[in-house]
Design a protein around this motif. Sequence first.
Motif, PDB file in Angstrom:
ATOM      1  N   GLU A 154     -11.100   1.950   7.791  1.00 28.87           N
ATOM      2  CA  GLU A 154     -12.077   0.964   8.251  1.00 28.87           C
ATOM      3  C   GLU A 154     -11.890   0.507   9.699  1.00 28.87           C
ATOM      4  O   GLU A 154     -11.609  -0.651   9.961  1.00 28.87           O
ATOM      5  CB  GLU A 154     -12.078  -0.247   7.322  1.00 28.87           C
TER       6      GLU A 154
ATOM      7  N   ASP B  66     -19.921  -5.849   4.492  1.00 31.64           N
ATOM      8  CA  ASP B  66     -18.668  -5.401   3.873  1.00 31.64           C
ATOM      9  C   ASP B  66     -18.740  -5.851   2.425  1.00 31.64           C
ATOM     10  O   ASP B  66     -18.468  -7.007   2.107  1.00 31.64           O
ATOM     11  CB  ASP B  66     -17.480  -6.034   4.611  1.00 31.64           C
TER      12      ASP B  66
ATOM     13  N   GLU C 280     -16.520   1.542   6.893  1.00 29.84           N
ATOM     14  CA  GLU C 280     -15.413   1.633   5.931  1.00 29.84           C
ATOM     15  C   GLU C 280     -15.772   2.572   4.795  1.00 29.84           C
ATOM     16  O   GLU C 280     -16.767   2.371   4.096  1.00 29.84           O
ATOM     17  CB  GLU C 280     -15.094   0.233   5.382  1.00 29.84           C
TER      18      GLU C 280
ATOM     19  N   TYR D 266     -15.033  -8.527  -4.107  1.00 30.45           N
ATOM     20  CA  TYR D 266     -14.502  -9.607  -3.264  1.00 30.45           C
ATOM     21  C   TYR D 266     -15.720 -10.337  -2.710  1.00 30.45           C
ATOM     22  O   TYR D 266     -16.850  -9.831  -2.836  1.00 30.45           O
ATOM     23  CB  TYR D 266     -13.635  -9.056  -2.109  1.00 30.45           C
TER      24      TYR D 266
ATOM     25  N   ASP E  34     -14.771  -0.580  -1.827  1.00 32.44           N
ATOM     26  CA  ASP E  34     -14.685  -1.434  -0.634  1.00 32.44           C
ATOM     27  C   ASP E  34     -15.408  -0.719   0.512  1.00 32.44           C
ATOM     28  O   ASP E  34     -14.829   0.121   1.192  1.00 32.44           O
ATOM     29  CB  ASP E  34     -13.206  -1.686  -0.312  1.00 32.44           C
TER      30      ASP E  34
ATOM     31  N   VAL F  64      -8.143  -5.162  -4.464  1.00 28.67           N
ATOM     32  CA  VAL F  64      -8.853  -4.615  -3.301  1.00 28.67           C
ATOM     33  C   VAL F  64      -7.839  -4.260  -2.215  1.00 28.67           C
ATOM     34  O   VAL F  64      -7.884  -3.172  -1.650  1.00 28.67           O
ATOM     35  CB  VAL F  64      -9.914  -5.608  -2.781  1.00 28.67           C
ATOM     36  N   HIS F  65      -6.946  -5.178  -1.924  1.00 25.84           N
ATOM     37  CA  HIS F  65      -5.791  -4.826  -1.085  1.00 25.84           C
ATOM     38  C   HIS F  65      -4.689  -4.511  -2.092  1.00 25.84           C
ATOM     39  O   HIS F  65      -3.906  -5.382  -2.467  1.00 25.84           O
ATOM     40  CB  HIS F  65      -5.392  -5.971  -0.162  1.00 25.84           C
TER      41      HIS F  65
ATOM     42  N   HIS G  55      -6.194   0.213   3.794  1.00 23.69           N
ATOM     43  CA  HIS G  55      -5.246  -0.311   2.806  1.00 23.69           C
ATOM     44  C   HIS G  55      -5.428   0.439   1.501  1.00 23.69           C
ATOM     45  O   HIS G  55      -6.479   1.024   1.241  1.00 23.69           O
ATOM     46  CB  HIS G  55      -5.466  -1.812   2.594  1.00 23.69           C
TER      47      HIS G  55
END
Length: 428
Positions: free
Chosen positions: A383, A262, A398, A231, A273, A364-365, A358
């Motif tokens: 996170e 991040d 995270e 991301y 992530d 990623v989500h 998540h």
Amino acid sequence: MRHLPIDSALFANHRKRLADRLPHGAIAFANANDVLPTNADGTLPLHPNSDLFYLSGIEQEESILLLFPSASNPKHREILFLRKPNEQLKIWEGHKHDKEEGATISGIRSIHWVNEFDDIMQQLASEGEIFYFNENEHSRAGKTVETRDQRFNQKLQRDYPLHRVERLAPHLHDLRFCKDREEIKLIKQAIEVTERGFRKTLRMIKPGVTEFQVEAEWAKEFIRRRCKFAYTPIVASGSNACVLHYLRNDQTCKKGDLLLMDVGACYANYNADLTRTIPVSGKFSRRQKQVYNAVLRVLRQSIDNATIGKSLKEWQNDSHHMMTEEMLRLKLITQAQVKKQDPDQPACRKFYMHGLGHSLGLDVHDVSNGQSVFRENSVFTVEPGIYLPDEGFGVRLEDNIQITKNGPANLMSKIPIEAEEIEQIMNR
Ligand code: GLY
Ligand code: MN
Ligand code: MN
């Protein structure tokens, strides 16, 4: 594709699991994503469609997967449609999959060109009864641009208006929520490369370095190891860390600042992530360390709390209780505020305004609509964060975890996180 070949058994397995859920007469479809236009004749790089990849391993544009598990002719049970290669395409865009390659990647035997789709569909439609159409049903999916799936679904409904229609997404969300061993391996590969990127940046961060120079260090490590950014990376120094979706990465890191990174790698479409927050000058101030350790305690306890069957809502609420205690100690909130707080909007939300974590995977989500508890082999981020714009810094940490029968496994346990360890590495 930069990633190494993946055994097609992974995708065949996924198809088998989906087929087991479909009723007699069901035909399911999954489409590639569009190559999105930008300005003039520009386009964005193709982002592979996660569902198509999950079911076939195919990342090429304009592909269609058709699954008709109860078809009387075995050749019709799984069909992959690919863009037909030609000389012009070869000159301008390079190599496209031939039929043999499509079969090797996906494990599907019936490969056709996409311009044959209408004719083949007409043959199958009389035997099929229900169309399972795919659609991006993520609860926060952007709806401003029509997808290839949506155009495809509309056309098929016009061509076959009397067929029943069902939603494919709930099945795919449910299947994709729990990862198999091969998927976990790919996520671990993305995490390993992410760790290498983090260790590289620890060696170059000092006052005067810009956020974009730090971003470049991550990029170099990822690209040379067959990865890309999972991301858009957040490299946020000082109070920029309090902008939750900070993407500018254009400021200079200053002495005394914390730097929140991040950043995660994506390998073979599987994502890591990671967030770490580090002191630009190699040493946390007393106050920074107090806040840092508060976030670290909440992270660790939240990881321990992530067990099979635990409700996701309760997991999040538990983190509010822990944060409340930490923030009282940090004198960020008062007992009086806690006493009169709205339980749906607790006082700690002022400095910790996002979710605790998540689902993580091909997205990623990751898709997990309808999931309310941790399940075996679901993979999650954890996170927590505390954001203090008035004090000029924010801390988020995270990690990524796998929920197992023996409890949560921290897939990032080797990535430095103790404040003292980070200071030590930076001052080596
Ligand atoms: N990097 C996106 C997130 O942490 O959710
Ligand atoms: Mn993140
Ligand atoms: Mn995350």
